[in-house]
Design a protein around this motif. Sequence first.
Motif, PDB file in Angstrom:
ATOM      1  N   ASN A 336       0.808  -1.220   0.000  1.00  0.00           N
ATOM      2  CA  ASN A 336       0.000   0.000   0.000  1.00  0.00           C
ATOM      3  C   ASN A 336       0.843   1.273   0.000  1.00  0.00           C
ATOM      4  O   ASN A 336       0.380   2.331  -0.432  1.00  0.00           O
ATOM      5  CB  ASN A 336      -0.919   0.015   1.224  1.00  0.00           C
ATOM      6  N   MET A 337       2.091   1.211   0.483  1.00  0.00           N
ATOM      7  CA  MET A 337       2.956   2.392   0.550  1.00  0.00           C
ATOM      8  C   MET A 337       3.866   2.513  -0.670  1.00  0.00           C
ATOM      9  O   MET A 337       4.463   3.568  -0.903  1.00  0.00           O
ATOM     10  CB  MET A 337       3.789   2.359   1.828  1.00  0.00           C
ATOM     11  N   THR A 338       3.994   1.446  -1.432  1.00  0.00           N
ATOM     12  CA  THR A 338       4.872   1.448  -2.592  1.00  0.00           C
ATOM     13  C   THR A 338       4.421   2.495  -3.607  1.00  0.00           C
ATOM     14  O   THR A 338       3.275   2.482  -4.063  1.00  0.00           O
ATOM     15  CB  THR A 338       4.894   0.062  -3.251  1.00  0.00           C
ATOM     16  N   GLY A 339       5.317   3.424  -3.954  1.00  0.00           N
ATOM     17  CA  GLY A 339       4.996   4.437  -4.962  1.00  0.00           C
ATOM     18  C   GLY A 339       4.112   5.558  -4.471  1.00  0.00           C
ATOM     19  O   GLY A 339       3.612   6.352  -5.282  1.00  0.00           O
ATOM     20  N   ARG A 340       3.921   5.653  -3.159  1.00  0.00           N
ATOM     21  CA  ARG A 340       3.145   6.753  -2.590  1.00  0.00           C
ATOM     22  C   ARG A 340       4.051   7.598  -1.700  1.00  0.00           C
ATOM     23  O   ARG A 340       4.631   7.106  -0.735  1.00  0.00           O
ATOM     24  CB  ARG A 340       1.966   6.222  -1.774  1.00  0.00           C
ATOM     25  N   PHE A 341       4.134   8.894  -2.034  1.00  0.00           N
ATOM     26  CA  PHE A 341       4.914   9.825  -1.210  1.00  0.00           C
ATOM     27  C   PHE A 341       4.522  11.244  -1.601  1.00  0.00           C
ATOM     28  O   PHE A 341       4.777  11.679  -2.732  1.00  0.00           O
ATOM     29  CB  PHE A 341       6.420   9.613  -1.403  1.00  0.00           C
ATOM     30  N   GLY A 342       3.911  11.959  -0.680  1.00  0.00           N
ATOM     31  CA  GLY A 342       3.480  13.316  -0.984  1.00  0.00           C
ATOM     32  C   GLY A 342       2.527  13.335  -2.169  1.00  0.00           C
ATOM     33  O   GLY A 342       1.505  12.648  -2.183  1.00  0.00           O
ATOM     34  N   ALA A 343       2.869  14.114  -3.187  1.00  0.00           N
ATOM     35  CA  ALA A 343       2.022  14.211  -4.374  1.00  0.00           C
ATOM     36  C   ALA A 343       2.147  13.003  -5.293  1.00  0.00           C
ATOM     37  O   ALA A 343       1.354  12.844  -6.225  1.00  0.00           O
ATOM     38  CB  ALA A 343       2.359  15.481  -5.152  1.00  0.00           C
ATOM     39  N   GLN A 344       3.122  12.147  -5.018  1.00  0.00           N
ATOM     40  CA  GLN A 344       3.318  10.962  -5.859  1.00  0.00           C
ATOM     41  C   GLN A 344       2.261   9.917  -5.529  1.00  0.00           C
ATOM     42  O   GLN A 344       2.051   9.571  -4.368  1.00  0.00           O
ATOM     43  CB  GLN A 344       4.716  10.388  -5.636  1.00  0.00           C
ATOM     44  N   GLU A 345       1.609   9.377  -6.546  1.00  0.00           N
ATOM     45  CA  GLU A 345       0.546   8.385  -6.363  1.00  0.00           C
ATOM     46  C   GLU A 345       0.606   7.389  -7.514  1.00  0.00           C
ATOM     47  O   GLU A 345      -0.161   7.444  -8.474  1.00  0.00           O
ATOM     48  CB  GLU A 345      -0.820   9.086  -6.320  1.00  0.00           C
ATOM     49  N   ASP A 346       1.572   6.467  -7.440  1.00  0.00           N
ATOM     50  CA  ASP A 346       1.849   5.577  -8.569  1.00  0.00           C
ATOM     51  C   ASP A 346       1.641   4.103  -8.246  1.00  0.00           C
ATOM     52  O   ASP A 346       2.060   3.235  -9.020  1.00  0.00           O
ATOM     53  CB  ASP A 346       3.304   5.770  -9.037  1.00  0.00           C
ATOM     54  N   THR A 347       1.013   3.795  -7.130  1.00  0.00           N
ATOM     55  CA  THR A 347       0.944   2.401  -6.670  1.00  0.00           C
ATOM     56  C   THR A 347       0.296   1.481  -7.696  1.00  0.00           C
ATOM     57  O   THR A 347       0.809   0.388  -7.968  1.00  0.00           O
ATOM     58  CB  THR A 347       0.176   2.327  -5.338  1.00  0.00           C
ATOM     59  N   ARG A 348      -0.832   1.875  -8.257  1.00  0.00           N
ATOM     60  CA  ARG A 348      -1.538   0.991  -9.189  1.00  0.00           C
ATOM     61  C   ARG A 348      -0.703   0.716 -10.434  1.00  0.00           C
ATOM     62  O   ARG A 348      -0.653  -0.430 -10.916  1.00  0.00           O
ATOM     63  CB  ARG A 348      -2.885   1.606  -9.560  1.00  0.00           C
ATOM     64  N   GLU A 349      -0.039   1.740 -10.955  1.00  0.00           N
ATOM     65  CA  GLU A 349       0.783   1.557 -12.148  1.00  0.00           C
ATOM     66  C   GLU A 349       1.995   0.679 -11.843  1.00  0.00           C
ATOM     67  O   GLU A 349       2.389  -0.161 -12.658  1.00  0.00           O
ATOM     68  CB  GLU A 349       1.241   2.917 -12.684  1.00  0.00           C
ATOM     69  N   ILE A 350       2.589   0.870 -10.661  1.00  0.00           N
ATOM     70  CA  ILE A 350       3.734   0.046 -10.267  1.00  0.00           C
ATOM     71  C   ILE A 350       3.310  -1.408 -10.125  1.00  0.00           C
ATOM     72  O   ILE A 350       3.998  -2.326 -10.591  1.00  0.00           O
ATOM     73  CB  ILE A 350       4.340   0.574  -8.957  1.00  0.00           C
ATOM     74  N   ALA A 351       2.169  -1.631  -9.490  1.00  0.00           N
ATOM     75  CA  ALA A 351       1.674  -2.999  -9.322  1.00  0.00           C
ATOM     76  C   ALA A 351       1.446  -3.665 -10.674  1.00  0.00           C
ATOM     77  O   ALA A 351       1.796  -4.840 -10.869  1.00  0.00           O
ATOM     78  CB  ALA A 351       0.384  -2.985  -8.508  1.00  0.00           C
ATOM     79  N   ALA A 352       0.849  -2.934 -11.611  1.00  0.00           N
ATOM     80  CA  ALA A 352       0.615  -3.489 -12.939  1.00  0.00           C
ATOM     81  C   ALA A 352       1.936  -3.813 -13.634  1.00  0.00           C
ATOM     82  O   ALA A 352       2.080  -4.853 -14.291  1.00  0.00           O
ATOM     83  CB  ALA A 352      -0.212  -2.515 -13.772  1.00  0.00           C
ATOM     84  N   GLY A 353       2.924  -2.928 -13.485  1.00  0.00           N
ATOM     85  CA  GLY A 353       4.226  -3.180 -14.085  1.00  0.00           C
ATOM     86  C   GLY A 353       4.911  -4.397 -13.487  1.00  0.00           C
ATOM     87  O   GLY A 353       5.513  -5.212 -14.214  1.00  0.00           O
ATOM     88  N   LEU A 354       4.831  -4.552 -12.174  1.00  0.00           N
ATOM     89  CA  LEU A 354       5.445  -5.710 -11.525  1.00  0.00           C
ATOM     90  C   LEU A 354       4.736  -6.997 -11.909  1.00  0.00           C
ATOM     91  O   LEU A 354       5.373  -8.041 -12.081  1.00  0.00           O
ATOM     92  CB  LEU A 354       5.431  -5.521 -10.006  1.00  0.00           C
TER      93      LEU A 354
END
Length: 619
Positions: A336-354
């Motif tokens: 849930n924290m992967t790719g999330r930091f401040g204005a960054q919100e990339d978790t779903r895209e990172i999960a799809a890439g992995l």
Amino acid sequence: MQLLHLPHHDGSPLYVSESAPVLGQTVTVRVRVPVAADVTAVHVRVVANGEPVFHPAAVDPERTGSTVGGYGAGDTWWQVEVTAENPVTSYRFYLERATGEPLWLTAAGVVDHDVPDRTDFRLVSYAPPPDWMADAVVYEVFPERFARSTAAGPLDPATLPDWAIPCDWDTDPVIYQGPPTPLQFFGGDLDGIVEHLDHIQALGANTIYLRPVFPARSNHRYNATSFDLVDPLLGGDEALRRLADAVHARGMRLIGDITTNHCGDDHEWFQAAQADPDAPERAMFYFDADGGYEAWYGVPSLPKLNWTSPLVHERVGAVMRRWLDVYDGWRVDVANMTGRFGAQEDTREIAAGLRREVVARAPEAMLIAEHTHDSTGDLDADGWQGTMNHAGFTRPLWTWLRADGLDLPDFIGVPGGVPRRDGASVVTTMRAFAAQVSWRSLVHSWQLLDSYDVPRFRTVVGSRERHLVGLGLQMTLPGTPMVCGGAEWGLTGRNGEHARTPMPWQRPEDRDDVLFKSYQDLIRLRTTEPALRDGGLRWLHVGADAIVFVRETAAQSLLVAAVRSTTGPIELPIDAPLAGLHDAADLSVVDGTVTLPGDGPALRVWRIGGPAGTGRAAG
């Protein structure tokens, strides 16, 4: 509260003809409508390309008037075609009635008012999880505390690294608060797991989830110093391969554990980044102008990975691909924290890439996300195939079955301890979370009573009897059961660290063997009854101290009653006898009603209307 009179639909094969449609494919969806619902017409509302469109349903002549699943001869079945227009196509039903206002039926249930689309049913056209996941029973192993191999001999403190505090397996208590906690070293290794595979297989589990094995300066190993080798303290690379070979030789599977959110401050990537501001690894982390860096929960030993860096994608992807010759998939730590930091919100895209990285190397690999609160926004997005369902299963179950006088300091991160709630609250919570994901994501998520990160379930419930009620629900509700090693013997623990007590192989006084036998029985029930793996879920009765539901396929229906404490008899308007299947006597129909016993704590299972039909065996 009785629910059998309400119209019903879910995403199981009984109601949806295809669980993994490709884009553009037409799928038949069905609604089961009891006479008491007074429904005269049904429409499906499909949101296609962002716009809702209504289609009329027709009565299904083959199912209407028959006893599908062994009961409900008077029910009307409606069916309608839905086209999977988008990767996630949402739909709901509009029910017109002879008297009264029309109703909506969504995954959250039947309502007489408009509700947002978030709880609509879903057809998901992304690539489906591997078929074997539907039959998985997962067993969680903490390598350092599971078993020490015979060949390793007694623990020799002189051979340990400087961070480790040597401990005796059977006499030293686990320190569950304070700085020494992650430094205690009991000496479990991977060959020790091999020596006890008979235990895991005898329990009925067929998939082992192995906590991290990479080298680290801790017993939990989430602060890895490298992802390129297995910790020599566990036996090294060859020991992992011996374990994988032994697991696979039994027809079982092995799941690894990876941290995509952080690594250890001694990790070679971070060491390179910290040593040289111009190193390419510098962009893999969040450094400030003064050399400080972002870390998981501010813990300096766990620097957070910066997924805006292409190098993070490249290197983490390579790690996950590399170990798929021994692992059958990954559980992703703090996903849930992967790719999330401040204005960054990339978790779903990172999960799809992995996921693409993983299935390119191993098409049948599993990818499950850790998430301790609301994971629904991260699922159905071509990434994680499911989650560890703390919010929609573990938490509500704890509140219903918690022991009187329980004094745990928090509730899986929520201050104030575990609240006590009634059955209505529990079912409402379970339905609320299940309604916001597809049926596919629900059934492939791990349903856990506890893990090595939270207090032990036995501590929460306080007795074997309530433990068995929770276990029964774990094995009979939709989802993939995940058993934390030692739960089958009723081990206790006040927090996640305390839950990591070494397995009591030589401590018979710490083993509840009656509970172990019940684990075997209930896991066997799940693996032999198709409805418990492939069937839909229909809630029938919700009371303060009892909840009742049906798991059903076209061929069979199983009725499950969970009672936390003795209540009154439960009368259900079911027009078929019940054959006792687990801890239950046969019951007959009297004046159109079946009466279930209300004594408890108890978990009982019946087959509705006679013997089971044919179905796929687990494997």
